[in-house]
Design an enzyme around this catalytic site. Sequence first.
Site, PDB file in Angstrom:
ATOM      1  N   HIS A   1      -5.883   2.166  -1.290  1.00 66.86           N
ATOM      2  CA  HIS A   1      -5.928   0.853  -1.903  1.00 66.86           C
ATOM      3  C   HIS A   1      -4.512   0.349  -2.119  1.00 66.86           C
ATOM      4  O   HIS A   1      -3.583   1.133  -2.241  1.00 66.86           O
ATOM      5  CB  HIS A   1      -6.638   0.922  -3.243  1.00 66.86           C
ATOM      6  CG  HIS A   1      -8.113   1.202  -3.127  1.00 66.86           C
ATOM      7  ND1 HIS A   1      -8.956   0.314  -2.522  1.00 66.86           N
ATOM      8  CD2 HIS A   1      -8.852   2.247  -3.518  1.00 66.86           C
ATOM      9  CE1 HIS A   1     -10.184   0.819  -2.551  1.00 66.86           C
ATOM     10  NE2 HIS A   1     -10.148   1.998  -3.145  1.00 66.86           N
TER      11      HIS A   1
ATOM     12  N   LYS B   1      -3.818  -3.958  -9.754  1.00 69.03           N
ATOM     13  CA  LYS B   1      -2.557  -3.750  -9.068  1.00 69.03           C
ATOM     14  C   LYS B   1      -1.424  -4.139  -9.983  1.00 69.03           C
ATOM     15  O   LYS B   1      -1.630  -4.870 -10.951  1.00 69.03           O
ATOM     16  CB  LYS B   1      -2.491  -4.615  -7.806  1.00 69.03           C
ATOM     17  CG  LYS B   1      -3.444  -4.120  -6.752  1.00 69.03           C
ATOM     18  CD  LYS B   1      -3.654  -5.062  -5.678  1.00 69.03           C
ATOM     19  CE  LYS B   1      -4.817  -4.648  -4.810  1.00 69.03           C
ATOM     20  NZ  LYS B   1      -5.832  -3.796  -5.405  1.00 69.03           N
TER      21      LYS B   1
ATOM     22  N   TYR C   1       0.845  -1.190   0.000  1.00 72.15           N
ATOM     23  CA  TYR C   1       0.000   0.000   0.000  1.00 72.15           C
ATOM     24  C   TYR C   1       0.880   1.239   0.000  1.00 72.15           C
ATOM     25  O   TYR C   1       1.933   1.257   0.634  1.00 72.15           O
ATOM     26  CB  TYR C   1      -0.877   0.021   1.251  1.00 72.15           C
ATOM     27  CG  TYR C   1      -1.869  -1.110   1.338  1.00 72.15           C
ATOM     28  CD1 TYR C   1      -1.464  -2.383   1.724  1.00 72.15           C
ATOM     29  CD2 TYR C   1      -3.204  -0.921   1.033  1.00 72.15           C
ATOM     30  CE1 TYR C   1      -2.363  -3.430   1.803  1.00 72.15           C
ATOM     31  CE2 TYR C   1      -4.116  -1.959   1.120  1.00 72.15           C
ATOM     32  CZ  TYR C   1      -3.687  -3.206   1.497  1.00 72.15           C
ATOM     33  OH  TYR C   1      -4.583  -4.240   1.574  1.00 72.15           O
TER      34      TYR C   1
END
Lengths: 523, 332
Positions: B264, B295, B256
């Site tokens: 997020h 991600k 993070y």
Amino acid sequence: MPLDDDDNPSLAPSEINLMTAAPSHGGSAAAASAADEQMTAEELLEDEGGSAAQDFRAFATALQHRKNQFRKEPGVSAQTIRRGEKDFESHGTRAQADALEQSRAAMRDVLSYVRVHTVPSGPGASSGKVGGNPVRGWYFPGWWEGFEEVEEEEEAVVVKGEDGEKKEKKPYGWIRERVVVLEGSSTASQALGRAVTGQAKDRPARGKDWLLPEEALYLVERGSLDLWWPFKPLEEIFPPDGTVDAQDPGEEEETEVDEYEFGIPLSLQAAYALLIGDDGERGKISLQKFQVYSNLKRCGYNVLRAPPLPKPPAQSPSSPASRQTLWQWLTSRLASPPQHPPYGPLVRPGLYRSYVPIYRQMALISRHSPSSSTSTPSFQIHFHVWKSAQKWTKLRHPPPDFRLAVLDAQQTFVPSLREIGALLDSSPADRGNPQWAGHPGRMYARLKHGSRNVLLAVVDHGVINYMRFAEGSGFVEEPLYGRFDAAVAKGGVAPKKGGGRNNGRGGVVRGGKGKGRGRGRGR
Amino acid sequence: MAAASAPPAAERLVRISRIAGRYLVFDIDDVVYIRRCHGVCAVLTGTMPQNPTQNLFLGLPVELQAEEAKLLVDMGVAYVADELADHLARLSDPAFEPARRTYREHLRQLRKTAQQAFEEEKARVAALHADKRGGKKNKESKKKQPAGVEAASAEPESSAAASGPAAQAETPSLFDDDVPPPPPPQPQKQKPSILPGVTPSTSFPLTATPPSPASSAPADSIPASVAPSYALLTYLNSRGYYTTPGLRFGGRLSVYPGDPFRYHAHYLANGYGWDEPVPMLDVVTSGRLGTAVKKGFLFGAERPKAAAEEGEEGGKDKGENVRVFCVEWAGM
């Protein structure tokens, strides 16, 4: 997320099971599953982060946590807590910093709560105010160390076969592992703990409930148990002849000096230190298993330790044989393939009026038949899990809904076929909901459920993920070719009862009697 | 706010309990401290006693990964205590009788505070009811009450680091002047009624002593097997990233850009050895998986000491020797 999506209410209109919708696992989906379904898949993925949902501000407000650290407001449902909004990255604004600060402060507020137990039977005590039903437990790790528990499981099966449910045996009690004795009883002891019967009359603490380490720790953690470290031996705290009343908490605590004569209360930290241990240590439980246990308990499942593996012989081979149904008999007939000559066509030339005999001749590969071997698997079933039900008790309960093994995410590799096979072998055949049997619409439910299955709970430092390994011998038992004939039959003859999806059963019969009309044009 | 809690934090030494090879933190102040000042948030694992039938919000203890424990110890902000041995000694060894006595005293204090809090609460509720019966006054008191709530919830923030339970329990009375002061009933009630039992989160005064060589396990007792991802973790931590276990997204770590309360995750990360061959398939699967959950897939390794001669001095800034790469699925 329900552990068993076979029971997804939306798929099973016949029996809407409220229980499956409510319990959920993981950090994320405790909120109503209905709410989840409305979310887009992307949101869900993001949200699987669990920590994404950890907006303690919302929780703190929901708890109306105010005034002091001892206050507890019961009855906040997870639905009332909205998910927190999160940002992609820091943009250096004060609003963002404030929001973060509030979250942290809220977490601190919420977590600095101190577990308080009001005295249950005190005169004029504020019992009921804090809720729950606090009990005191004493830590006596050595008491049952030498206890030999009689294996009752095997007998139970025999007895049940002979005279029904008349003489019901208790489930395995793990008595040697029990280390905490309860003073008095509480609502919790309906589902937890076990009193050891058949003890001598002068035995101290006779008839008291003893807790397993995970049960004790779970109760301590949720604030329902006051765990004490004894300074005196068990005989003095629980005098054998039933003069326990002398220890009546009310009396004991009247004189404050005397109060800690018998022992001192333990903190949560101490409880962890004493009750968490390595795998297989007597009177302890590994942290991963405990985390899974409490996760399931929080969801509302009933969880018991799985009994140890039965001693080698007999038992299981006999039971499938005796329970062979017509269906199994038919499939076993299906399974025995006709002899094939070493050369020549696979399907013997001849006149065929249905697909079934053809397909049966083509079944060359012998199918996997679930066995129950007795080898000790390297993976073990640790817990039996039941969906919460009214009539469930710790002593009388149906066979478990789920069997569950706990693994560590960082130290375990994907189980090999042999390992998973052994794990499956150690669990009895379980064909799922009996209502599915033969029901055409439930074929995929049956396939998914397998002939038996095992849940694996993978734990990565407190984050838990549940997986199901099902043995898929169902594919052999769900032949599709019966449909082809049925479709043909439907084309010509009036449709029979049960219609097209009479998988194999109807097909075999019809094929055998030659009722199939002509050579179908496929479907 | 941050400034208020920083000074006491500076000399704080976090006690990491090692229980059966796992690393846990029980003290809420420690948890807040390592989260705020050292970017270690780890995972809350315990049942929340206020609301024990949900899995959304969990409570103490916090479980650290071995890497995180090692990181904190290496930074000199924490020590590892072998909790079982320590507790057994202090609970049963006669030599620790004084420690036990202070622990009991502490408990008694807690219980009295709890009692007091209950009495206050009772008095407040009683007053509220009296007001309601009084008729028109109730509107006024209702308005006052939320104000009191806010004030009380704000209060612990400012006095957070230093305030003991007693201080917190007393603060509300400062704000609720219009509520009849609870103190009068206390002296009469306290003696006859029974003090409630208390289960504190930590065995604080009992095991309070700072690490003595005997009771605390040495830092290098943390298994060395954590090596590859430890270097990566140190690197990320030194650059202000927070990490949590990666199980949710299918990597070793989720990374993070700041406190996960607010942000997020940006990456899922795996650590490798410097010369360790990385299967192409891993990169593809993790890369695709990462992209699917919005991600990036981040992987890195530390150059071994021999190759990079900077050596021990660079201990604080281990990131020097770590190379990381980020893979994103192009989707062409």
